[in-house]
Design an enzyme around this catalytic site. Structure first.
Site, PDB file in Angstrom:
ATOM      1  N   TYR A   1      35.835  20.994 -27.624  1.00 17.59           N
ATOM      2  CA  TYR A   1      36.268  19.977 -26.222  1.00 17.59           C
ATOM      3  C   TYR A   1      36.209  20.809 -25.122  1.00 17.59           C
ATOM      4  O   TYR A   1      35.368  20.317 -24.077  1.00 17.59           O
ATOM      5  CB  TYR A   1      37.837  19.508 -26.681  1.00 17.59           C
ATOM      6  CG  TYR A   1      38.196  18.906 -25.247  1.00 17.59           C
ATOM      7  CD1 TYR A   1      37.776  17.835 -24.745  1.00 17.59           C
ATOM      8  CD2 TYR A   1      39.472  19.420 -24.723  1.00 17.59           C
ATOM      9  CE1 TYR A   1      38.020  17.211 -23.687  1.00 17.59           C
ATOM     10  CE2 TYR A   1      40.047  18.650 -23.353  1.00 17.59           C
ATOM     11  CZ  TYR A   1      39.067  17.748 -23.250  1.00 17.59           C
ATOM     12  OH  TYR A   1      39.621  17.067 -21.805  1.00 17.59           O
TER      13      TYR A   1
ATOM     14  N   LYS B   1      33.319  20.607 -21.789  1.00 20.17           N
ATOM     15  CA  LYS B   1      33.798  20.149 -20.567  1.00 20.17           C
ATOM     16  C   LYS B   1      33.314  21.399 -19.268  1.00 20.17           C
ATOM     17  O   LYS B   1      32.913  21.090 -18.468  1.00 20.17           O
ATOM     18  CB  LYS B   1      35.326  20.169 -20.280  1.00 20.17           C
ATOM     19  CG  LYS B   1      35.914  18.942 -21.131  1.00 20.17           C
ATOM     20  CD  LYS B   1      35.496  17.715 -20.134  1.00 20.17           C
ATOM     21  CE  LYS B   1      36.164  16.397 -20.484  1.00 20.17           C
ATOM     22  NZ  LYS B   1      35.404  15.308 -19.970  1.00 20.17           N
TER      23      LYS B   1
ATOM     24  N   PHE C   1      43.084   5.815 -20.031  1.00 21.73           N
ATOM     25  CA  PHE C   1      44.457   6.036 -19.164  1.00 21.73           C
ATOM     26  C   PHE C   1      44.181   6.324 -17.698  1.00 21.73           C
ATOM     27  O   PHE C   1      44.661   5.489 -16.806  1.00 21.73           O
ATOM     28  CB  PHE C   1      45.087   7.058 -19.932  1.00 21.73           C
ATOM     29  CG  PHE C   1      46.175   7.852 -19.479  1.00 21.73           C
ATOM     30  CD1 PHE C   1      47.258   7.098 -18.783  1.00 21.73           C
ATOM     31  CD2 PHE C   1      46.360   9.100 -19.358  1.00 21.73           C
ATOM     32  CE1 PHE C   1      48.331   7.697 -18.214  1.00 21.73           C
ATOM     33  CE2 PHE C   1      47.467   9.692 -18.705  1.00 21.73           C
ATOM     34  CZ  PHE C   1      48.605   9.109 -18.029  1.00 21.73           C
ATOM     35  N   ILE C   2      43.442   7.438 -17.359  1.00 21.51           N
ATOM     36  CA  ILE C   2      43.498   7.853 -16.040  1.00 21.51           C
ATOM     37  C   ILE C   2      42.333   6.646 -15.072  1.00 21.51           C
ATOM     38  O   ILE C   2      42.896   6.376 -14.092  1.00 21.51           O
ATOM     39  CB  ILE C   2      42.741   9.017 -16.123  1.00 21.51           C
ATOM     40  CG1 ILE C   2      43.799  10.146 -16.652  1.00 21.51           C
ATOM     41  CG2 ILE C   2      42.404   9.625 -14.659  1.00 21.51           C
ATOM     42  CD1 ILE C   2      43.396  11.690 -16.810  1.00 21.51           C
TER      43      ILE C   2
HETATM   44  N1  LIG Z   1      44.931  12.920 -20.007  1.00 20.00           N
HETATM   45  C1  LIG Z   1      44.769  14.122 -20.031  1.00 20.00           C
HETATM   46  O1  LIG Z   1      45.776  14.834 -20.230  1.00 20.00           O
HETATM   47  C2  LIG Z   1      43.592  14.881 -19.592  1.00 20.00           C
HETATM   48  C3  LIG Z   1      43.644  16.473 -19.534  1.00 20.00           C
HETATM   49  C4  LIG Z   1      42.271  16.948 -19.061  1.00 20.00           C
HETATM   50  C5  LIG Z   1      41.169  16.411 -19.033  1.00 20.00           C
HETATM   51  N2  LIG Z   1      41.204  14.977 -19.127  1.00 20.00           N
HETATM   52  C6  LIG Z   1      39.772  14.259 -19.010  1.00 20.00           C
HETATM   53  O2  LIG Z   1      39.866  13.191 -18.174  1.00 20.00           O
HETATM   54  C7  LIG Z   1      39.063  12.032 -18.501  1.00 20.00           C
HETATM   55  C8  LIG Z   1      39.993  10.744 -18.741  1.00 20.00           C
HETATM   56  O3  LIG Z   1      41.191  11.111 -19.821  1.00 20.00           O
HETATM   57  P1  LIG Z   1      42.086   9.685 -20.238  1.00 20.00           P
HETATM   58  O4  LIG Z   1      43.291  10.815 -20.651  1.00 20.00           O
HETATM   59  O5  LIG Z   1      41.830   8.716 -19.177  1.00 20.00           O
HETATM   60  O6  LIG Z   1      41.285   9.444 -21.753  1.00 20.00           O
HETATM   61  P2  LIG Z   1      40.950   8.091 -22.424  1.00 20.00           P
HETATM   62  O7  LIG Z   1      40.566   8.455 -23.816  1.00 20.00           O
HETATM   63  O8  LIG Z   1      42.214   7.165 -22.320  1.00 20.00           O
HETATM   64  O9  LIG Z   1      39.915   7.562 -21.468  1.00 20.00           O
HETATM   65  C9  LIG Z   1      38.610   7.953 -21.709  1.00 20.00           C
HETATM   66  C10 LIG Z   1      37.722   6.598 -21.905  1.00 20.00           C
HETATM   67  O10 LIG Z   1      36.407   6.923 -21.723  1.00 20.00           O
HETATM   68  C11 LIG Z   1      35.764   5.980 -22.903  1.00 20.00           C
HETATM   69  N3  LIG Z   1      34.634   6.471 -23.493  1.00 20.00           N
HETATM   70  C12 LIG Z   1      34.964   7.696 -24.403  1.00 20.00           C
HETATM   71  N4  LIG Z   1      33.626   8.002 -24.607  1.00 20.00           N
HETATM   72  C13 LIG Z   1      32.683   7.203 -24.413  1.00 20.00           C
HETATM   73  C14 LIG Z   1      31.490   7.059 -24.189  1.00 20.00           C
HETATM   74  N5  LIG Z   1      30.668   7.885 -24.993  1.00 20.00           N
HETATM   75  N6  LIG Z   1      30.701   6.052 -23.285  1.00 20.00           N
HETATM   76  C15 LIG Z   1      31.498   5.074 -22.875  1.00 20.00           C
HETATM   77  N7  LIG Z   1      32.892   5.192 -22.592  1.00 20.00           N
HETATM   78  C16 LIG Z   1      33.403   6.320 -23.357  1.00 20.00           C
HETATM   79  C17 LIG Z   1      37.023   5.544 -23.915  1.00 20.00           C
HETATM   80  O11 LIG Z   1      36.571   4.171 -24.290  1.00 20.00           O
HETATM   81  C18 LIG Z   1      38.262   5.579 -22.934  1.00 20.00           C
HETATM   82  O12 LIG Z   1      38.660   4.437 -22.499  1.00 20.00           O
HETATM   83  C19 LIG Z   1      38.459  12.527 -19.823  1.00 20.00           C
HETATM   84  O13 LIG Z   1      37.116  13.237 -19.332  1.00 20.00           O
HETATM   85  C20 LIG Z   1      39.239  13.687 -20.231  1.00 20.00           C
HETATM   86  O14 LIG Z   1      38.614  14.673 -21.006  1.00 20.00           O
HETATM   87  C21 LIG Z   1      42.195  14.107 -19.493  1.00 20.00           C
END
Ligand SMILES: NC(=O)c1ccc[n+]([C@@H]2O[C@H](COP(=O)([O-])OP(=O)(O)OC[C@H]3O[C@@H](n4cnc5c(N)ncnc54)[C@H](O)[C@@H]3O)[C@@H](O)[C@H]2O)c1
Length: 344
Positions: free
Chosen positions: A160, A164, A19-20
């Site tokens: 989780y 982090k 997503f991000i």
């Molecule tokens: N969306 C939120 O509200 C939020 C809030 C706090 C922190 N975060 C952090 O921001 C980051 C991005 O979040 P997001 O919402 O885009 O999540 P997301 O799950 O949409 O994106 C994460 C991506 O990482 C890939 N991935 C996961 N594990 C992997 C691995 N071991 N090797 C290779 N690829 C891997 C997944 O396929 C996925 O496409 C994450 O680290 C998440 O913990 C997100």
């Protein structure tokens, strides 16, 4: 703060099918950066959505990608050597608070071993800046709100959050040992178009349209600092050019700065500085959909915190920017995207 043009700079982003990462890659490509994406396309949620996001990015001539897992350090090193990034933005990881009770090991693998491999590549390639995603969940049981980066954050409530926080500690040690400029982001409940199917907004919209009940935890007495994804990636873009420098003395660090006294390292909240009540959030979804929800009030879930709320002064002091999108406006954009994407 330094502002430089994006032209020809090479940024490696992990998690670009996510997503991000998808939104950040789009923004950087629009600004003329050369972007390489790395993503393992994990099946934590609908892989088709991830493939669609990557498919859109691949239409851009300045985007290339490698599919693979962070834990595969030989593959990651090869990819990083071939691309030779100036900057790495590490967003890939196992996300989600609740799933960490079900499958804690996936968090250790992705967020600890995986993050270590990214740091090793960043050190070896001597990148100008390493930026990595952490979360507001690291504030855990802290009660003083809004959460500020200079406060202690030692009471994580889930694996989780613990992984982090471990990423933050590992990042600090590498910044100190290898003089690797490192910025950690603490994101606060990000939402928006192309969003994650496991997050509340997506689940609520989907259920309301299908006339299924929605689960409202803690009887709606939940507060979140909802951050619109366009605002979030704008903040990341600005932080890329805000490279931390190791201070000569502790005395030169302003009281509002989380800069480490012994490393080019800081932690930055990215949030709206606005605490929205879950019930108001649901009301806004109903208004955007023109349809009422069937509400199923529930107890708070294990590991969940009743409130998150960001102090975003540090981001503003460093970049002159603060996220501002009103949640009603952001929800309306998400609903438009969702209805169009799923033809609902
Ligand atoms: N969306 C939120 O509200 C939020 C809030 C706090 C922190 N975060 C952090 O921001 C980051 C991005 O979040 P997001 O919402 O885009 O999540 P997301 O799950 O949409 O994106 C994460 C991506 O990482 C890939 N991935 C996961 N594990 C992997 C691995 N071991 N090797 C290779 N690829 C891997 C997944 O396929 C996925 O496409 C994450 O680290 C998440 O913990 C997100």
């Amino acid at each position: 703060m330094t502002q430089t043009s994006g032209a020809a700079r090479r940024v490696l982003i992990t998690g670009t099918a996510g997503f991000i990462g998808f939104h950040l890659a789009r923004l950087l490509l629009a600004e003329g950066f050369r972007v390489h994406g790395f993503d393992g396309m994990t099946d934590y949620y609908d892989v088709t959505l991830k493939q669609r996001r990557h498919g859109m990015l691949l239409q851009h001539g300045n985007f290339s990608a490698t599919e693979g897992m962070l834990e595969d350090n030989a593959l990651f090193d090869q990819m990083a050597d071939d691309f030779a990034p100036d900057v790495i933005v590490h967003l890939a990881g196992q996300a989600g608070v609740r799933y960490s009770l079900e499958n804690p090991r996936s968090y250790i693998d992705s967020n600890i071993t995986g993050t270590f491999n990214v740091m090793e590549a960043a050190r070896r390639l001597e990148v100008q800046h390493l930026l990595m995603a952490s979360t507001s969940s690291v504030y855990g049981a802290n009660e003083e709100m809004p959460f500020v980066e200079t406060e202690k954050a030692d009471t994580q409530l889930t694996i989780y959050a613990a992984t982090k926080k471990a990423g933050e500690s590992m990042g600090h040690s590498y910044a100190h040992l290898w003089n690797l400029p490192t910025t950690m982001f603490r994101f606060f409940t990000v939402y928006g178009t192309w969003g994650r199917p496991d997050l509340a907004l997506y689940k609520f919209v989907d259920a309301i349209l299908d006339e299924r009940p929605i689960d409202i935890y803690n009887h709606g007495e939940m507060y979140r600092d909802f951050t619109y994804v366009d605002d979030l990636v704008r903040a990341i873009r600005l932080l890329i050019d805000t490279v931390p420098e190791r201070p000569a003395t502790r005395a030169e660090i302003p009281s509002w700065d989380s800069l480490s006294p012994v490393a080019p390292y800081r932690v930055v909240n990215i949030g709206n500085s606005d605490k929205v009540r879950l019930l108001d959030f649901v009301d806004a979804i109903e208004a955007a959909l023109g349809k009422k929800a069937i509400r199923n009030y529930m107890e708070i879930q294990k590991g969940d915190v009743p409130a998150t709320w960001a102090n975003a002064d540090l981001l503003n002091n460093l970049t002159g920017y603060r996220p501002q999108t009103d949640f009603r406006e952001g929800i309306a954009c998400f609903v438009d995207w969702f209805r169009d994407y799923y033809s609902k």
